[in-house]
Design a protein around this motif. Structure first.
Motif, mmCIF file in Angstrom:
data_model
loop_
_atom_site.group_PDB
_atom_site.id
_atom_site.type_symbol
_atom_site.label_atom_id
_atom_site.label_comp_id
_atom_site.label_asym_id
_atom_site.label_seq_id
_atom_site.Cartn_x
_atom_site.Cartn_y
_atom_site.Cartn_z
ATOM 1 N N TYR A 120 0.839 -1.199 0.000
ATOM 2 C CA TYR A 120 0.000 0.000 0.000
ATOM 3 C C TYR A 120 0.878 1.255 0.000
ATOM 4 O O TYR A 120 0.623 2.205 -0.746
ATOM 5 N N PHE A 121 1.903 1.243 0.843
ATOM 6 C CA PHE A 121 2.732 2.437 0.964
ATOM 7 C C PHE A 121 3.655 2.612 -0.243
ATOM 8 O O PHE A 121 3.968 3.748 -0.611
ATOM 9 N N ALA A 122 4.068 1.518 -0.838
ATOM 10 C CA ALA A 122 4.842 1.639 -2.073
ATOM 11 C C ALA A 122 4.010 2.336 -3.146
ATOM 12 O O ALA A 122 4.499 3.218 -3.869
ATOM 13 N N GLU A 123 2.729 1.978 -3.239
ATOM 14 C CA GLU A 123 1.856 2.587 -4.238
ATOM 15 C C GLU A 123 1.496 4.025 -3.864
ATOM 16 O O GLU A 123 1.453 4.910 -4.723
ATOM 17 N N MET A 124 1.259 4.275 -2.591
ATOM 18 C CA MET A 124 0.958 5.644 -2.175
ATOM 19 C C MET A 124 2.157 6.555 -2.425
ATOM 20 O O MET A 124 1.995 7.723 -2.815
ATOM 21 N N GLY A 125 3.359 6.030 -2.210
ATOM 22 C CA GLY A 125 4.549 6.807 -2.499
ATOM 23 C C GLY A 125 4.660 7.124 -3.978
ATOM 24 O O GLY A 125 5.010 8.252 -4.365
ATOM 25 N N ARG A 126 4.355 6.150 -4.813
ATOM 26 C CA ARG A 126 4.408 6.371 -6.268
ATOM 27 C C ARG A 126 3.418 7.448 -6.684
ATOM 28 O O ARG A 126 3.741 8.347 -7.485
ATOM 29 N N ILE A 127 2.218 7.391 -6.134
ATOM 30 C CA ILE A 127 1.196 8.380 -6.484
ATOM 31 C C ILE A 127 1.592 9.762 -5.980
ATOM 32 O O ILE A 127 1.393 10.773 -6.666
ATOM 33 N N ALA A 128 2.163 9.824 -4.794
ATOM 34 C CA ALA A 128 2.590 11.117 -4.243
ATOM 35 C C ALA A 128 3.616 11.783 -5.147
ATOM 36 O O ALA A 128 3.539 12.988 -5.425
ATOM 37 N N VAL A 129 4.585 11.020 -5.634
ATOM 38 C CA VAL A 129 5.601 11.566 -6.531
ATOM 39 C C VAL A 129 4.963 12.001 -7.847
ATOM 40 O O VAL A 129 5.303 13.060 -8.400
ATOM 41 N N LYS A 130 4.026 11.208 -8.343
ATOM 42 C CA LYS A 130 3.317 11.562 -9.584
ATOM 43 C C LYS A 130 2.577 12.885 -9.417
ATOM 44 O O LYS A 130 2.594 13.750 -10.319
ATOM 45 N N LEU A 131 1.944 13.080 -8.283
ATOM 46 C CA LEU A 131 1.233 14.322 -8.009
ATOM 47 C C LEU A 131 2.187 15.510 -7.980
ATOM 48 O O LEU A 131 1.904 16.568 -8.552
ATOM 49 N N ALA A 132 3.316 15.347 -7.301
ATOM 50 C CA ALA A 132 4.287 16.441 -7.211
ATOM 51 C C ALA A 132 4.809 16.816 -8.591
ATOM 52 O O ALA A 132 4.958 18.001 -8.917
ATOM 53 N N ASN A 133 5.076 15.819 -9.411
ATOM 54 C CA ASN A 133 5.560 16.089 -10.773
ATOM 55 C C ASN A 133 4.499 16.793 -11.609
ATOM 56 O O ASN A 133 4.805 17.701 -12.393
ATOM 57 N N GLU A 151 -7.110 15.891 -9.547
ATOM 58 C CA GLU A 151 -8.258 15.406 -8.768
ATOM 59 C C GLU A 151 -8.410 13.894 -8.945
ATOM 60 O O GLU A 151 -8.683 13.164 -7.978
ATOM 61 N N GLU A 152 -8.233 13.423 -10.169
ATOM 62 C CA GLU A 152 -8.368 11.986 -10.443
ATOM 63 C C GLU A 152 -7.231 11.201 -9.786
ATOM 64 O O GLU A 152 -7.453 10.106 -9.261
ATOM 65 N N ILE A 153 -6.026 11.744 -9.834
ATOM 66 C CA ILE A 153 -4.900 11.060 -9.208
ATOM 67 C C ILE A 153 -5.100 11.016 -7.694
ATOM 68 O O ILE A 153 -4.809 10.004 -7.038
ATOM 69 N N ASP A 154 -5.628 12.103 -7.144
ATOM 70 C CA ASP A 154 -5.910 12.149 -5.706
ATOM 71 C C ASP A 154 -6.935 11.100 -5.314
ATOM 72 O O ASP A 154 -6.878 10.529 -4.218
ATOM 73 N N ASP A 155 -7.893 10.826 -6.200
ATOM 74 C CA ASP A 155 -8.883 9.783 -5.913
ATOM 75 C C ASP A 155 -8.211 8.421 -5.726
ATOM 76 O O ASP A 155 -8.643 7.610 -4.888
ATOM 77 N N GLU A 156 -7.149 8.173 -6.484
ATOM 78 C CA GLU A 156 -6.400 6.916 -6.318
ATOM 79 C C GLU A 156 -5.791 6.839 -4.929
ATOM 80 O O GLU A 156 -5.805 5.779 -4.288
ATOM 81 N N MET A 157 -5.245 7.959 -4.468
ATOM 82 C CA MET A 157 -4.663 7.993 -3.123
ATOM 83 C C MET A 157 -5.741 7.753 -2.067
ATOM 84 O O MET A 157 -5.535 6.994 -1.103
ATOM 85 N N ASP A 158 -6.888 8.397 -2.243
ATOM 86 C CA ASP A 158 -7.980 8.232 -1.277
ATOM 87 C C ASP A 158 -8.450 6.777 -1.216
ATOM 88 O O ASP A 158 -8.747 6.257 -0.128
ATOM 89 N N ASP A 159 -8.532 6.121 -2.370
ATOM 90 C CA ASP A 159 -8.943 4.720 -2.402
ATOM 91 C C ASP A 159 -7.965 3.843 -1.628
ATOM 92 O O ASP A 159 -8.368 2.969 -0.843
ATOM 93 N N LEU A 160 -6.677 4.068 -1.854
ATOM 94 C CA LEU A 160 -5.665 3.289 -1.131
ATOM 95 C C LEU A 160 -5.746 3.542 0.367
ATOM 96 O O LEU A 160 -5.618 2.607 1.171
ATOM 97 N N HIS A 161 -5.961 4.789 0.719
ATOM 98 C CA HIS A 161 -6.047 5.141 2.143
ATOM 99 C C HIS A 161 -7.224 4.427 2.802
ATOM 100 O O HIS A 161 -7.113 3.899 3.919
#
Length: 215
Positions: A120-133, A151-161
């Motif tokens: 979960y955290f490996a994927e959340m980390g990947r999404i966080a970097v994608k958002l920053a970029n 907004e759509e990328i953030d939805d992925e983070m929310d789902d994982l959370h």
């Protein structure tokens, strides 16, 4: 006078885009330190957080200079005020990466995360970097559609959370309360990192359209 204003505004944009890249790198390293119990990387994130703080101070200095010396009006004023708030959001993103790194350092040489949640955290980390970029791109281009994509990328983070909590609440959880608390806090750090990235994108959309998105 207008040329000077545009040059100074360009310098402010460069600082903000640089901040986004910095916090993305910080979260990437913090995540790796978390997953691999890498103390060296954790210390690097902790030490370099001061650079993010300095960048925010520099952004504010440019912004207040524009307000004081150039007397911007209408859309120009909107741009300056929005970038001041964006710099604050990105400093918070850096702080959240810092919190992740400190968690890794605090538990070293032991791992913070049990195997049940590492993916979960490996994927959340990947999404966080994608958002920053993506934020860095949005800041430089003022592309409203790219801003809305966050907004759509953030939805992925929310789902994982949310899914992370199903693991924590499962009767099969066998790692104790202390580990559950660590995992809960860490999940919150990633979720908030994403929220601040979206906030920056919304501020850029406000600069371009004059309207703050309500979604």
């Amino acid at each position: 006078m207008r040329e000077v204003y545009q040059e100074q505004l360009g310098m402010l944009t460069d600082v903000l885009a640089s901040m986004s890249a910095m916090v993305g790198t910080a979260m990437e390293r913090a995540t790796k330190s978390l997953l691999e119990a890498d103390l060296t990387l954790a210390e690097q994130v902790i030490d370099e957080d001061a650079l993010v703080d300095e960048a925010r101070s520099r952004a504010e200095e440019y912004a207040f200079g524009l307000l004081a010396l150039q007397a911007p009006v209408a859309g120009d004023l909107r741009s300056v005020i929005a970038t001041i708030h964006a710099a604050e959001d990105m400093e918070r993103m850096g702080d959240l990466a810092l919190h992740v790194a400190k968690a890794a350092r605090r538990r070293h040489p032991n791992a913070v995360l049990p195997d049940d949640v590492s993916a979960y955290f490996a994927e959340m980390g990947r999404i966080a970097v994608k958002l920053a970029n993506q934020v860095s791109t949005v800041i430089r281009t003022h592309d409203v559609e790219a801003a809305r994509l966050l907004e759509e990328i953030d939805d992925e983070m929310d789902d994982l959370h949310r899914h992370l909590f199903t693991v924590l609440m499962s009767p099969d959880w066998e790692h104790g309360v202390a580990t559950a608390v660590d995992v809960t806090l860490l999940g919150r750090f990633y979720e908030r990192f994403a929220d601040h990235a979206v906030a920056v994108a919304r501020r850029v959309e406000f600069i371009v359209t004059g309207k703050m998105p309500s979604r």
